[in-house]
Design an enzyme around this catalytic site. Structure first.
Site, PDB file in Angstrom:
ATOM      1  N   PRO A   1       0.691  -1.264   0.000  1.00  0.00           N
ATOM      2  CA  PRO A   1       0.000   0.000   0.000  1.00  0.00           C
ATOM      3  C   PRO A   1       0.720   1.316   0.000  1.00  0.00           C
ATOM      4  O   PRO A   1       0.361   2.138  -0.794  1.00  0.00           O
ATOM      5  CB  PRO A   1      -0.919  -0.086   1.193  1.00  0.00           C
ATOM      6  N   GLU A   2       1.600   1.650   0.842  1.00  0.00           N
ATOM      7  CA  GLU A   2       1.953   3.071   0.945  1.00  0.00           C
ATOM      8  C   GLU A   2       3.072   3.443  -0.034  1.00  0.00           C
ATOM      9  O   GLU A   2       3.587   2.587  -0.744  1.00  0.00           O
ATOM     10  CB  GLU A   2       2.306   3.413   2.397  1.00  0.00           C
TER      11      GLU A   2
ATOM     12  N   LYS B   1       0.175   6.774  -4.029  1.00  0.00           N
ATOM     13  CA  LYS B   1       0.025   5.319  -4.098  1.00  0.00           C
ATOM     14  C   LYS B   1      -0.508   4.861  -5.447  1.00  0.00           C
ATOM     15  O   LYS B   1      -0.759   3.678  -5.637  1.00  0.00           O
ATOM     16  CB  LYS B   1      -0.902   4.842  -2.975  1.00  0.00           C
TER      17      LYS B   1
ATOM     18  N   ARG C   1      -7.620  -9.123  -1.518  1.00  0.00           N
ATOM     19  CA  ARG C   1      -8.876  -8.516  -1.050  1.00  0.00           C
ATOM     20  C   ARG C   1      -9.618  -7.735  -2.130  1.00  0.00           C
ATOM     21  O   ARG C   1     -10.668  -7.167  -1.847  1.00  0.00           O
ATOM     22  CB  ARG C   1      -8.575  -7.627   0.158  1.00  0.00           C
TER      23      ARG C   1
ATOM     24  N   ARG D   1      -9.765   1.988  12.867  1.00  0.00           N
ATOM     25  CA  ARG D   1      -8.471   1.367  12.619  1.00  0.00           C
ATOM     26  C   ARG D   1      -7.678   1.462  13.914  1.00  0.00           C
ATOM     27  O   ARG D   1      -8.260   1.447  14.976  1.00  0.00           O
ATOM     28  CB  ARG D   1      -7.718   2.078  11.480  1.00  0.00           C
TER      29      ARG D   1
END
Length: 336
Positions: free
Chosen positions: A2-3, A61, A143, A319
DNA sequence: AGTTCCGCCTGCATGC
DNA sequence: TGCATGCAGGCGGAAC
């Protein structure tokens, strides 16, 4: 993956394989990987097959691969003048979401969550003058929050290069695609490692926000590339609690935070990104090592590297946030 | 317009 | 052992 550091590791890994390469074949195994594509899988495959990739570009990203106009598929393609095709510039856009990977290779055992497979022909020849072997790009995503799309390109508002394009920057700095950005990336702010990132603009935007500073760091429309890991790491480095209201932070404090953000991102990049498991890997399936240098993320119960106090993990916005309770004290009620 | 919440998915760790 | 629950590095859109 992700980042920003993880995405940049992927971009840099893809760059030598895809620059100047021609797309030979497109296979969509799961249409959910096309949620950002405006059309069915056949349309995606048709618009991509036969095209030549100019470069691998990244902002925050998001990654994209500008497509040259020389090889539009279809019977009339050969007759189509370059200038006409150039009026509708397009790019292959990729976002890895929470669990996406792009793996490079041939004869790689099929990954479990393969979504899209691209076969590309690199431009070069080997020492014997034979064409290089085709390369396979596998978009793998457990996912399915990640996606690929063909999108149109718009001119950048500030006229600067749209993102980081690696070595091509020096080879072809004036190519038309440098100053164009995919439509679906156009609302994403520049990232802090972008030479065209405007520090003062960031400070002004942050100081208009009443929400906590971590929320601002995660807002990709204000500054891009930062996710939960690097937000927590940067806030620890700057000794700031995540709920400090952004509009009450002094300019110098915000400048210091921006410095820490850059330092954290650069260090993570040097280490090949953060990997906790096989989910976050480079184009060859290898892990990065920055997880060994994390000060707070996932370090709950471990001593703060600065003062030794045990790091805490707290629920935050559905989160988690990680911080040192001594170095990053909760703001007093009247400051919240 | 800014802010917050929710849904989109699969897999894994945890606790009963 | 099975099952329920919560949680995971992201984004966009709806609702306030």
């Amino acid at each position: 993956m992700p980042e920003l550091p993880e995405v940049e590791v992927v971009r840099a890994g893809l760059e030598p394989a895809v620059t100047g390469a021609r797309v030979l074949h497109v296979e969509v195994l799961d249409e959910r990987a096309l949620t950002r594509h405006d059309g069915p899988a056949e349309d995606f495959a048709h618009r991509l097959t036969g095209r030549t990739i100019a470069a691998a570009v990244r902002r925050g990203k998001f990654m994209w691969f500008p497509l040259l106009d020389d090889a539009q598929p279809g019977p009339a393609a050969d007759a189509q003048p370059r200038a006409a095709a150039d009026a509708h510039p397009e790019a292959l856009v990729a976002h890895l979401g929470m669990s996406g990977q792009i793996l490079l290779g041939r004869d790689r055992p099929a990954a479990r969550h393969r979504r899209i497979v691209l076969d590309v022909q690199p431009p070069g020849t080997d020492r014997d003058g034979a064409a290089e072997a085709p390369v396979q790009l596998e978009f793998v995503d457990q996912r399915t929050f990640g996606s690929m799309a063909i999108d149109r390109m718009l001119p950048t508002l500030d006229g600067a290069p749209a993102g980081l394009a690696g070595a091509v920057d020096t080879l072809d700095p004036d190519a038309a695609w440098r100053r164009r950005i995919p439509f679906q990336v156009s609302h994403i702010a520049r990232d802090p490692l972008d030479p065209a990132f405007d520090d003062d603009r960031f400070l002004a935007a942050a100081r208009k926000r009443s929400s906590g500073i971590k929320r601002v760091l995660l807002d990709q429309g204000v500054v891009s590339g930062i996710g939960n890991i690097y937000a927590d790491e940067s806030l620890w480095a700057a000794k700031l609690h995540h709920d400090r209201p952004a509009d009450r932070l002094p300019r110098a404090t915000l400048r210091g935070l921006l410095d820490e953000v850059r330092a954290v991102l650069r260090r993570a990049l040097e280490d090949g990104g953060t990997s906790f498991d096989a989910q976050y890997v480079n184009v060859n399936g290898q892990s990065g090592y920055f997880s060994q240098r994390l000060a707070v993320y996932g370090q709950q119960g471990q001593p703060c590297p600065r003062c030794g106090t045990p790091i805490v993990r707290e629920p935050w916005m559905n989160r988690s946030s990680h911080r040192c309770p001594v170095c990053q004290p909760r703001p007093r009620a009247r400051l919240r």
